[in-house]
Structures are given as structure tokens and as C-alpha cells.
Motif scaffolding. Structure first.
Motif, PDB file in Angstrom:
ATOM      1  N   ALA A 182       0.836  -1.210   0.000  1.00  0.00           N
ATOM      2  CA  ALA A 182       0.000   0.000   0.000  1.00  0.00           C
ATOM      3  C   ALA A 182       0.867   1.256   0.000  1.00  0.00           C
ATOM      4  N   ASP A 212       2.488   1.705  -3.440  1.00  0.00           N
ATOM      5  CA  ASP A 212       1.494   2.185  -4.389  1.00  0.00           C
ATOM      6  C   ASP A 212       1.262   3.674  -4.197  1.00  0.00           C
ATOM      7  N   ARG A 213       1.122   4.089  -2.959  1.00  0.00           N
ATOM      8  CA  ARG A 213       0.912   5.513  -2.646  1.00  0.00           C
ATOM      9  C   ARG A 213       2.115   6.348  -3.105  1.00  0.00           C
ATOM     10  N   HIS A 237       2.105   6.829  -6.827  1.00  0.00           N
ATOM     11  CA  HIS A 237       1.095   7.792  -7.277  1.00  0.00           C
ATOM     12  C   HIS A 237       1.497   9.227  -6.948  1.00  0.00           C
ATOM     13  N   VAL A 238       2.062   9.435  -5.761  1.00  0.00           N
ATOM     14  CA  VAL A 238       2.496  10.786  -5.383  1.00  0.00           C
ATOM     15  C   VAL A 238       3.613  11.254  -6.312  1.00  0.00           C
ATOM     16  N   ARG A 269      -5.534  10.026  -5.971  1.00  0.00           N
ATOM     17  CA  ARG A 269      -6.413   8.854  -5.935  1.00  0.00           C
ATOM     18  C   ARG A 269      -7.525   9.102  -4.936  1.00  0.00           C
ATOM     19  N   GLU A 276      -8.956   6.958  -2.973  1.00  0.00           N
ATOM     20  CA  GLU A 276      -8.718   6.251  -1.715  1.00  0.00           C
ATOM     21  C   GLU A 276      -7.732   6.986  -0.804  1.00  0.00           C
ATOM     22  N   ASP A 277      -6.970   7.934  -1.341  1.00  0.00           N
ATOM     23  CA  ASP A 277      -6.056   8.704  -0.498  1.00  0.00           C
ATOM     24  C   ASP A 277      -6.809   9.630   0.456  1.00  0.00           C
TER      25      ASP A 277
END
Length: 134
Positions: free
Chosen positions: A108, A111-112, A115-116, A122, A124-125
Motif C-alpha cells: 500500500a 502504491d501511494r 502515485h504521489v 487517488r 482512496e487517499d
């Protein structure tokens, strides 16, 4: 698809590393070693070599071990970090359920971070963190 003339070689290397890491996390890796019954710690071992950061000189290796011997097969996974007193020899035992939670939290977080770094928000953030159970 058109080529982007402003794309640097460094940016292409970073993107390739990102894609390889995504592919590497999609399938369970095979063990690096399988220690036979005559070994002090019979079972499977996985070595994870960290990517050396730019300007870094030391290769860092994590060792993850399971033990197959019936007398000591206790549902634990043994982990040696590069920061251990004796890396590769000094292991921390964790219950397999805790290892699964750690692995999912690492996925997780990775993945975060991806993306950042890519600047992609996202939905879900925006979720609230899970309340502390303590």
C-alpha cells in the motif's frame, strides 16, 4: 504513440525501474536458497537486494527465512535486515499473520509513493486512517 523529445535518459531509467518493480511485485518470488535437512536452519530463504541509491556504495540485503524442521517449524518467519547487528545472521522472528500485514502495508505504501511521485491523485487517499486499536 509519439516520442517525447524532452524525456531524459535518467527519466527513462526511473520509469523502467518503476515498471520492473511493479512486475516484480505481481508474482511471488522463488526462494534464493533451499536449505536441506542437514543445514542448521532447513527451509527456504529469500534474499532481497535493495537498489543502491545514487551515490551509494553499499549493497543492502534483507534475508527472509522459513524453517521446515518439525521441531522448530512454529509458524514464524525470520527476517534479517541490512541494519541488523549481524546482517544475514541476526534474525527477528515474526508470526506469519504479522508478516502478511507488514507485506500488505508495504504494498500500500509503495502504491501511494508511486502515485504521489507521478502526481496522480487517488480517491482512496482521502480515506481516514484506521483508528489505533490500543
Amino acid at each position: 504513440m509519439t516520442a517525447q523529445p524532452d524525456l531524459t535518459l535518467g527519466a527513462m531509467r526511473e520509469e523502467l525501474q518503476r515498471l520492473v518493480s511493479l512486475a516484480g511485485s505481481a508474482e511471488r518470488p522463488k526462494p534464493t536458497r533451499i536449505n536441506g535437512p542437514d543445514h542448521q536452519w532447513p527451509g527456504h530463504e529469500w534474499d532481497l537486494r535493495e537498489m543502491t541509491p545514487r551515490g551509494g556504495t553499499k549493497e543492502k540485503t534483507w534475508v527472509i527465512r522459513t524453517v521446515d524442521e518439525q521441531d522448530t517449524a512454529d509458524g514464524l518467519v525470520y527476517i534479517s535486515t541490512p541494519d541488523s547487528m549481524y546482517p544475514g545472521l541476526d534474525f527477528v522472528p515474526l508470526y506469519s499473520s504479522d508478516v502478511r500485514h507488514l507485506a500488505m502495508a508495504l504494498l500500500a505504501a509503495a502504491d501511494r509513493a508511486d502515485h504521489v511521485a507521478a502526481g496522480i491523485p487517488r480517491l482512496e487517499d482521502r480515506r481516514r486512517p484506521t483508528p489505533d486499536a490500543s
